[in-house]
Design an enzyme around this catalytic site. Structure first.
Site, PDB file in Angstrom:
ATOM      1  N   HIS A  74       0.833  -1.200   0.000  1.00 25.96           N
ATOM      2  CA  HIS A  74       0.000   0.000   0.000  1.00 25.96           C
ATOM      3  C   HIS A  74       0.871   1.255   0.000  1.00 25.96           C
ATOM      4  CE1 HIS A  74      -3.660   2.352   1.183  1.00 25.96           C
ATOM      5  NE2 HIS A  74      -2.725   3.156   1.645  1.00 25.96           N
ATOM      6  N   GLU A  83       1.491   3.820  -3.372  1.00 26.21           N
ATOM      7  CA  GLU A  83       1.076   5.217  -3.287  1.00 26.21           C
ATOM      8  C   GLU A  83       2.213   6.163  -3.670  1.00 26.21           C
ATOM      9  OE1 GLU A  83      -1.257   8.453  -2.930  1.00 26.21           O
ATOM     10  OE2 GLU A  83      -1.911   6.359  -2.834  1.00 26.21           O
ATOM     11  N   LYS A 135       3.038   5.779  -7.454  1.00 28.19           N
ATOM     12  CA  LYS A 135       1.925   6.356  -8.226  1.00 28.19           C
ATOM     13  C   LYS A 135       2.036   7.882  -8.276  1.00 28.19           C
ATOM     14  CE  LYS A 135      -2.109   6.151  -6.183  1.00 28.19           C
ATOM     15  NZ  LYS A 135      -2.604   7.546  -5.949  1.00 28.19           N
ATOM     16  N   ASN A 136       2.318   8.505  -7.132  1.00 32.85           N
ATOM     17  CA  ASN A 136       2.471   9.956  -7.095  1.00 32.85           C
ATOM     18  C   ASN A 136       3.665  10.408  -7.928  1.00 32.85           C
ATOM     19  OD1 ASN A 136       0.306  10.096  -5.378  1.00 32.85           O
ATOM     20  ND2 ASN A 136       1.491  10.478  -3.530  1.00 32.85           N
TER      21      ASN A 136
END
Length: 387
Positions: free
Chosen positions: A233, A237, A240-241
Site C-alpha cells: 500500500h 502510493e 503512483k504519485n
C-alpha cells in the site's frame, strides 16, 4: 450483555479507562508459531473492546458540525455495535470450543461490517471541506482514528488467518511474512502503478529499482519481517504519485524515470522514491498529509477504474501504515526539480512495535485548546500556521 444504551455507555466509559496493550511484530511471529486459539481469544476479547472504547470516546470530541454528519453517525453506530458484540464474551469462553468458534465467526462479521469505514468517514469530512467548515482538530482526530482502525484490523485478520477461514500464505505466521522480499513488493507495486498511469495518460515513466546494503553490497536481496499488504500500500502510493508528477512535468519534452532505492541499514530499512516531477512549493508541503488535500482534480467517484490521484487520502493513510509499526514516511521536495519520498521501516521485528493513540486528558485538551490555537502572526500568510 448490555441490554440498553445507558448500560452500554457506562461499560464503555469504564473500559476506556484501561490502556491498550501494544504488541510487536516479533510477538505476532511467536504467537503464529504456537497457534494457541484459547490464548488468542483470551487476549482479543479483552483488548479489542479497550481499543474500540478509546475510538468511540474520541469520536465524541469531534466538532458538532462533523458529529451531525450522517456518515459519521453511521461509523459511530458501527463501533458501538462491535463493542456490544465483543463484551458479550467473557474469560470462561477460552475453555469452550463452541465459544471459541462463535468468537471467530463474530470477528468475521465485524471485519465485514467495518470494511467501508474509511470511505464512510471520508464522506462526512469531504462535506465539511466543501462547506469551508473544516476544523484543524479533524486531521489530528483522523490520524488517531485510522491508526486505531489499522491496529484493530491487524489483530482481527491475524486471528482469522490462524483460526478462521482466511487463507494463510505459505511460509507466513498468520499475516506476518518472516522474510518479505522488499524488491518483490516494489516490483509489484511499480507494475500496478504503471498500469494505472498508462490507462490515464496513455504512457508511463520508467521505474528503475536498485538495492544497497550498509556493508556496501549492491543488488543483494533486502528482506524484512512485515505485513506484505501494508508495505505494498505504501510503496504503490509513493510510486503512483511520482509517476504522475513525472509525466505531467516533462523537462524539454523528456519524461524522466522514477528511481527507487531500497536500502538495508543496521537498524532501518529505507525505500526512497525519487522523481524529477518539478517538485512542490514549500508553502504547500505541510498540506500534503492533510486529509482531502490533493494537487489533482477530484476524480469521478462512479468510475470503475481507480483514479491516479485526487481523493487526498493516499499519503496520510500511507504514513499511518508506516508509523503504526514504529516507522515513518517523509518527503523532501525542491520546487522546480523534484521530490524524494522515503519509507522507513524497522529492521528488527522486536523494534516494530504498535504505536497506538491513547484517549486521556492530554488528548482531550488537544481538541479543546491545545495545538489548534493560532499563536503565530505572519504578514501576508496564505494559510494559518498552527503551532
Amino acid at each position: 450483555m448490555p441490554s440498553n444504551i445507558k448500560c452500554l455507555s457506562a461499560l464503555l466509559d469504564k473500559t476506556s479507562l484501561y490502556r491498550p496493550s501494544p504488541i510487536t511484530v516479533a510477538q505476532l511471529i511467536e504467537f503464529g508459531k504456537k497457534r494457541d486459539e484459547p490464548t488468542s481469544y483470551g487476549f482479543l476479547h479483552k483488548e479489542l473492546p479497550i481499543r474500540i472504547s478509546h475510538m468511540v470516546k474520541e469520536l465524541h470530541m469531534l466538532p458538532d458540525s462533523l458529529l451531525q454528519q450522517h456518515s459519521v453517525k453511521l461509523v459511530k453506530d458501527m463501533y458501538l455495535k462491535t463493542f456490544e458484540d465483543l463484551v458479550a464474551f467473557d474469560e470462561d469462553g477460552m475453555h469452550d470450543e463452541q465459544v471459541l468458534g462463535k468468537f471467530t465467526r463474530r470477528l468475521q462479521e465485524i471485519k465485514r461490517r467495518h470494511q467501508t469505514v474509511v470511505e464512510t468517514m471520508a464522506e462526512g469530512i469531504l462535506a465539511l471541506r466543501k462547506d469551508s467548515r473544516f476544523d484543524p482538530s479533524i486531521n489530528y482526530f483522523l490520524d488517531r482514528f485510522y491508526t486505531s482502525r489499522i491496529a484493530i484490523r491487524v489483530l482481527i485478520s491475524n486471528h482469522l488467518v490462524l483460526f478462521g477461514t482466511e487463507e494463510e500464505c505459505p511460509g507466513h505466521y498468520g499475516i506476518i511474512d518472516p522474510s518479505l522480499d522488499v524488491q518483490d513488493i516494489v516490483d509489484d507495486a511499480a507494475s500496478s502503478a504503471k498500469h494505472l498511469c498508462n490507462y490515464h495518460y496513455g504512457d508511463s515513466p520508467a521505474v528503475k529499482i536498485n538495492t544497497f546494503h550498509q556493508n556496501g553490497c549492491h543488488g543483494d536481496e533486502v528482506s524484512v519481517v512485515y505485513i506484505a499488504s501494508h508495505l505494498h500500500h505504501m510503496v504503490f502510493e509513493l510510486i503512483k504519485n511520482a509517476l504522475r508528477a513525472s509525466i505531467e512535468n516533462p523537462h524539454n519534452g523528456e519524461i524522466h524515470p522514477v528511481h527507487v532505492l531500497i536500502i538495508q541499514g543496521k537498524r532501518d530499512i529505507s525505500i526512497k522514491v525519487s522523481d524529477r516531477g518539478n517538485g512542490i512549493p514549500m508553502r504547500l508541503q505541510d498540506q500534503l498529509f492533510d486529509y482531502h488535500y490533493s494537487t489533482a482534480p477530484e476524480p469521478d467517484k462512479d468510475s470503475r477504474i481507480p483514479p491516479l490521484a485526487g481523493f487526498g487520502y493516499g499519503l496520510p493513510l500511507s504514513r499511518l501504515y508506516a508509523r503504526y509499526l514504529n516507522g515513518n514516511i517523509r518527503l523532501v521536495s525542491c520546487e522546480g526539480y523534484g521530490t524524494d519520498a522515503v519509507i522507513y521501516l524497522q529492521n528488527f521485528s522486536e523494534d516494530a512495535s504498535e504505536v497506538l493513540p491513547l484517549f486521556n486528558k492530554t488528548s482531550q485538551a488537544k481538541y479543546q485548546i491545545g495545538t489548534m490555537v493560532q499563536d503565530w502572526n505572519v504578514a501576508g500568510s496564505l494559510r494559518p500556521i498552527w503551532s
